[in-house]
Write an enzyme that holds these catalytic residues in place. Structure first.
Site, PDB file in Angstrom:
ATOM      1  N   HIS A 154       0.818  -1.224   0.000  1.00 13.97           N
ATOM      2  CA  HIS A 154       0.000   0.000   0.000  1.00 13.97           C
ATOM      3  C   HIS A 154       0.846   1.265   0.000  1.00 13.97           C
ATOM      4  CE1 HIS A 154      -4.063  -1.796   0.824  1.00 13.97           C
ATOM      5  NE2 HIS A 154      -3.261  -2.835   1.027  1.00 13.97           N
ATOM      6  N   ASP A 362       3.225   9.786  -0.295  1.00 16.21           N
ATOM      7  CA  ASP A 362       2.106   8.940   0.132  1.00 16.21           C
ATOM      8  C   ASP A 362       1.866   7.881  -0.944  1.00 16.21           C
ATOM      9  OD1 ASP A 362      -0.099   8.094   1.622  1.00 16.21           O
ATOM     10  OD2 ASP A 362      -0.753  10.143   2.030  1.00 16.21           O
TER      11      ASP A 362
HETATM   12  P1  ADP Z   1      -2.911   6.346   5.438  1.00 18.73           P
HETATM   13  O1  ADP Z   1      -3.089   5.112   4.642  1.00 18.73           O
HETATM   14  O2  ADP Z   1      -1.511   6.827   5.504  1.00 18.73           O
HETATM   15  O3  ADP Z   1      -3.521   6.252   6.777  1.00 18.73           O
HETATM   16  P2  ADP Z   1      -4.998   7.439   3.740  1.00 18.73           P
HETATM   17  O4  ADP Z   1      -5.364   8.848   3.427  1.00 18.73           O
HETATM   18  O5  ADP Z   1      -4.845   6.548   2.566  1.00 18.73           O
HETATM   19  O6  ADP Z   1      -3.696   7.512   4.654  1.00 18.73           O
HETATM   20  O7  ADP Z   1      -6.108   6.791   4.647  1.00 18.73           O
HETATM   21  C1  ADP Z   1      -6.493   7.333   5.870  1.00 18.73           C
HETATM   22  C2  ADP Z   1      -7.840   6.732   6.251  1.00 18.73           C
HETATM   23  O8  ADP Z   1      -8.062   6.963   7.628  1.00 18.73           O
HETATM   24  C3  ADP Z   1      -8.987   7.359   5.476  1.00 18.73           C
HETATM   25  O9  ADP Z   1      -9.898   6.365   5.071  1.00 18.73           O
HETATM   26  C4  ADP Z   1      -9.623   8.289   6.495  1.00 18.73           C
HETATM   27  O10 ADP Z   1     -11.011   8.426   6.351  1.00 18.73           O
HETATM   28  C5  ADP Z   1      -9.305   7.610   7.799  1.00 18.73           C
HETATM   29  N1  ADP Z   1      -9.171   8.630   8.853  1.00 18.73           N
HETATM   30  C6  ADP Z   1      -8.393   9.715   8.834  1.00 18.73           C
HETATM   31  N2  ADP Z   1      -8.575  10.460   9.925  1.00 18.73           N
HETATM   32  C7  ADP Z   1      -9.493   9.845  10.649  1.00 18.73           C
HETATM   33  C8  ADP Z   1     -10.121  10.130  11.890  1.00 18.73           C
HETATM   34  N3  ADP Z   1      -9.827  11.233  12.602  1.00 18.73           N
HETATM   35  N4  ADP Z   1     -11.017   9.251  12.342  1.00 18.73           N
HETATM   36  C9  ADP Z   1     -11.323   8.142  11.624  1.00 18.73           C
HETATM   37  N5  ADP Z   1     -10.772   7.824  10.453  1.00 18.73           N
HETATM   38  C10 ADP Z   1      -9.871   8.660   9.964  1.00 18.73           C
HETATM   39  C1  G6P Z   2      -1.066   2.961   6.260  1.00 19.87           C
HETATM   40  C2  G6P Z   2      -0.453   1.590   6.093  1.00 19.87           C
HETATM   41  C3  G6P Z   2      -1.357   0.536   6.715  1.00 19.87           C
HETATM   42  C4  G6P Z   2      -1.653   0.902   8.165  1.00 19.87           C
HETATM   43  C5  G6P Z   2      -2.217   2.312   8.247  1.00 19.87           C
HETATM   44  C6  G6P Z   2      -2.475   2.770   9.681  1.00 19.87           C
HETATM   45  O1  G6P Z   2      -2.257   2.962   5.560  1.00 19.87           O
HETATM   46  O2  G6P Z   2      -0.236   1.324   4.721  1.00 19.87           O
HETATM   47  O3  G6P Z   2      -0.765  -0.728   6.655  1.00 19.87           O
HETATM   48  O4  G6P Z   2      -2.561  -0.013   8.712  1.00 19.87           O
HETATM   49  O5  G6P Z   2      -1.322   3.221   7.638  1.00 19.87           O
HETATM   50  O6  G6P Z   2      -1.340   2.617  10.444  1.00 19.87           O
HETATM   51  P1  G6P Z   2      -1.272   1.661  11.719  1.00 19.87           P
HETATM   52  O7  G6P Z   2       0.164   1.680  12.126  1.00 19.87           O
HETATM   53  O8  G6P Z   2      -2.189   2.282  12.719  1.00 19.87           O
HETATM   54  O9  G6P Z   2      -1.755   0.310  11.312  1.00 19.87           O
END
Ligand code: ADP
Ligand code: G6P
Length: 464
Positions: A154, A362
């Site tokens: 991812h 990202d």
């Molecule tokens: P990453 O994979 O690095 O976490 P992404 O933008 O791809 O970044 O995904 C983040 C996900 O987490 C999104 O689906 C978003 O809706 C969710 N998210 C972000 N902030 C919050 C929050 N405060 N509460 C719940 N979900 C959240």
């Molecule tokens: C990114 C990574 C995921 C991970 C998520 C949240 O989306 O690609 O593998 O699950 O961040 O991070 P965490 O450490 O809370 O699993």
């Protein structure tokens, strides 16, 4: 299987334990996909100690794998998030290498592989997700040669000059090659991987296929997405629309709302964004009475030192900006360090005239896609970093280089001042793209390629 199960345990007000969806892109992508599909999700439920027995959630069987306190420290916080995460994100923070972390990574990957081997049906399909589990495909193949194995990363896969820093680079590559199909977000990542396989393992490789022993491993780019229709339906619900109106009122009915939603992570460019905003306030290009910035930064990986430092710095900066530019009852920045449910996030997306998504690097960034899906009336300007995987698809966004402070300020002003026609045209095009390229389209394209890859009995010599 993924390191994380799609659940977060939290205490209900009455002290009972309740589950909610864990934040993060991987879970947001896969949870709607697997819901009501006969599948088992193998992963970690958070915390340490024996693996809890979990009920099915939305029709998905949960099979939890335990982590000890040592595994948590050395595998999850250590090798996964202290070594691989920064290395794979352009080393925007310094990756750290410890031999003990590598041992934990091997041990935990072995445990995950054994868990999958125990639950997978004969001839079944196991789809391994992300950088925490890169050794699993190889380990699982050794345990269960009957399985079809997919692997999807991812996060970005770095160029050779960065990956070559890794002390155990050959083992990691070999682990991934246990899969029948290795999926990346971007074609560039597949290219980086193929180059490394040639350089480090001396195997015959193109960007699409690699010869390993008597097998052909397929490689490809499959940009992950969201459940577009689900987000659009949620954002259009009357209660969410009413909530958005209420939020706007509570924000002081400003002319414009800028929103950012991130995990509190140093890859997300939060500090650079705050700096740009603060300079725009100082120059008077943006005025607190007319414009508010809402910064949601959900807590993440809170025991890792780099994340603690980031949170302190962000909170100090928000305090400074509010102290300097805010007025009584009118803060310049509304800062929320909390998880929200999906409906509240959808309401926030509905309220945002400008969505600022400016990570330094990202893999994809699903927040950008969620915002577009939620703009059911085709309004709203998306300011998007060129360094997010999503920029390759959402070309009509206002694209920006977040490392360039002046560029960031100018692009934010451009997005704030854009006319409704320009904004509408861009949003319509992006929404149409996301309706075609949603999470189901992603799964279909990956799984049909995996299906073909698995049934390939040909050898590299005969397939070219
Ligand atoms: P990453 O994979 O690095 O976490 P992404 O933008 O791809 O970044 O995904 C983040 C996900 O987490 C999104 O689906 C978003 O809706 C969710 N998210 C972000 N902030 C919050 C929050 N405060 N509460 C719940 N979900 C959240
Ligand atoms: C990114 C990574 C995921 C991970 C998520 C949240 O989306 O690609 O593998 O699950 O961040 O991070 P965490 O450490 O809370 O699993």
């Amino acid at each position: 299987m993924a390191n994380r199960l799609p659940i977060d345990d939290s205490m209900a007000p009455d002290g009972a334990c309740e589950w909610r969806r864990s934040p993060g892109g991987l879970v947001s992508a896969l949870h709607p996909l697997l819901r009501h599909t006969p599948a088992t999700w193998v992963g970690w439920a958070g915390g340490t100690g024996p693996a809890p027995r979990l009920p099915d959630i939305d029709g998905v069987r949960m099979h939890s794998v335990s982590l000890t306190a040592e595994d948590l420290r050395d595998h999850y916080e250590g090798f996964a998030n202290g070594t691989l995460w920064p290395l794979y994100h352009d080393a925007v923070e310094q990756p750290v290498y410890h031999r003990r972390w590598w041992e934990a990574y091997q041990r935990v990957n072995q445990r995950f592989a054994e868990a999958a081997a125990a639950v997978a049906e004969p001839g079944g399909l196991v789809w391994v997700q992300d950088y925490h589990l890169q050794l699993v495909p190889g380990l699982l193949r050794a345990l269960r040669p009957d399985l079809r194995i997919g692997f999807f990363l991812h996060v970005p896969f770095p160029p050779p000059e960065l990956f070559m820093q890794l002390p155990r680079r050959a083992e990691l590559l070999r682990g991934m090659l246990g899969a029948d199909l290795i999926g990346f977000q971007r074609a560039q990542a597949a290219h980086n991987f193929a180059q490394l396989v040639v350089k480090v393992l001396d195997l015959p490789a193109t960007d699409r296929r690699i010869g390993v022993d008597d097998r052909v491993v397929r490689v490809g780019a499959y940009p992950v997405s969201i459940d577009t229709a689900e987000m659009a339906a949620l954002a259009g619900r009357p209660d969410v629309t009413a909530r958005a109106r209420r939020l706007r009122h509570d924000l002081g009915d400003p002319q414009q709302v800028i929103l950012s939603v991130d995990r509190m992570d140093y890859t997300k460019g939060i500090e650079q964004r705050l700096k740009a905003y603060s300079e725009l306030l100082a120059s008077g290009d943006v005025k607190v009475r007319d414009t508010v910035l809402v910064q949601v930064a959900v807590p993440s990986r809170e025991r890792v030192g780099q994340y603690q430092i980031l949170r302190d710095r962000v909170e100090r900066e928000v305090g400074r900006i509010n102290g300097e530019f805010g007025r009584v009852g009118e803060p310049a920045i509304h800062y929320l360090n909390q998880p929200f449910d999906r409906a509240e996030l959808a309401a926030l997306y509905r309220v945002a005239d400008v969505m600022a998504v400016t990570p330094l690097r990202d893999g994809m960034n699903l927040v950008a896609k969620e915002y577009v899906a939620a703009r059911v009336d085709d309004t709203g300007a998306l300011l998007l970093s060129e360094f997010a995987g999503a920029a390759a698809e959402l070309e009509q966004a206002y694209l920006v280089n977040p490392h360039d402070l002046e560029g960031l300020k100018q692009s934010l002003l451009t997005a704030l001042r854009a006319g409704p026609e320009d904004v509408g045209d861009r949003m319509r095009a992006m929404r149409a793209h996301l309706h075609r390229h949603d999470i189901r389209a992603w799964a279909r394209s990956y799984l049909s390629a995996l299906d073909q890859a698995g049934s390939l009995v040909t050898r590299l010599g005969s397939t070219g």
